[in-house]
Write a protein that holds these residues in place. Structure first.
Motif, PDB file in Angstrom:
ATOM      1  N   THR A 120      13.058   3.530   2.544  1.00 20.34           N
ATOM      2  CA  THR A 120      14.298   3.632   1.320  1.00 20.34           C
ATOM      3  C   THR A 120      14.379   5.235   1.429  1.00 20.34           C
ATOM      4  N   LEU A 121      15.520   6.164   2.408  1.00 22.72           N
ATOM      5  CA  LEU A 121      15.495   7.144   2.180  1.00 22.72           C
ATOM      6  C   LEU A 121      16.253   8.110   1.361  1.00 22.72           C
ATOM      7  N   ILE A 122      16.030   9.130   0.765  1.00 22.95           N
ATOM      8  CA  ILE A 122      16.684   9.504  -0.366  1.00 22.95           C
ATOM      9  C   ILE A 122      16.695  11.480  -0.109  1.00 22.95           C
ATOM     10  N   GLU A 123      18.000  11.011   0.196  1.00 20.92           N
ATOM     11  CA  GLU A 123      18.664  12.868   0.175  1.00 20.92           C
ATOM     12  C   GLU A 123      18.467  13.941  -1.128  1.00 20.92           C
ATOM     13  N   VAL A 124      18.403  14.544  -0.754  1.00 23.03           N
ATOM     14  CA  VAL A 124      17.920  15.761  -1.553  1.00 23.03           C
ATOM     15  C   VAL A 124      19.088  16.872  -1.969  1.00 23.03           C
ATOM     16  N   GLY A 125      19.801  16.793  -1.745  1.00 23.40           N
ATOM     17  CA  GLY A 125      20.524  18.265  -1.713  1.00 23.40           C
ATOM     18  C   GLY A 125      20.608  19.439  -2.851  1.00 23.40           C
ATOM     19  N   GLY A 126      21.047  20.397  -2.747  1.00 25.94           N
ATOM     20  CA  GLY A 126      21.095  21.310  -3.641  1.00 25.94           C
ATOM     21  C   GLY A 126      19.747  22.373  -3.743  1.00 25.94           C
ATOM     22  N   GLN A 127      19.269  22.577  -4.709  1.00 29.25           N
ATOM     23  CA  GLN A 127      18.465  23.108  -5.314  1.00 29.25           C
ATOM     24  C   GLN A 127      16.887  22.262  -6.103  1.00 29.25           C
ATOM     25  N   LEU A 128      15.873  21.991  -5.782  1.00 30.66           N
ATOM     26  CA  LEU A 128      14.584  21.033  -6.124  1.00 30.66           C
ATOM     27  C   LEU A 128      13.703  22.579  -7.233  1.00 30.66           C
ATOM     28  N   ILE A 129      13.683  22.615  -8.232  1.00 32.23           N
ATOM     29  CA  ILE A 129      13.156  23.379  -9.509  1.00 32.23           C
ATOM     30  C   ILE A 129      12.465  23.131 -10.328  1.00 32.23           C
TER      31      ILE A 129
END
Length: 69
Positions: free
Chosen positions: A12-21
């Motif tokens: 399972t590929l999880i693409e994370v976009g934007g900011q992870l805060i």
């Protein structure tokens, strides 16, 4: 922050976009837990579209036991 989840074969590929805060890292945890409940066991996280990861979120990513607690 947004996610795109793609299942390919047994990964399972999880693409994370934007900011992870610190204010939104719980959303990533919930996404992973949802996928675990569906039976997924192998994950790949793609941060190529992530603009920023704060130090608290980075620590949680590098210590997987904390991510799932």
């Amino acid at each position: 922050m947004g996610f795109k989840v793609v299942a390919k074969d047994d990964v399972t590929l999880i693409e994370v976009g934007g900011q992870l805060i610190v204010g939104n890292r719980q959303l990533l945890k919930e996404q992973v837990l949802d996928q675990l409940e569906r039976g997924d066991r192998k994950f790949r996280l793609d941060f190529s579209k992530t603009d920023y990861v704060d130090s608290v979120s980075y620590t949680h990513l590098t210590l997987p036991t904390i991510l799932l607690v």
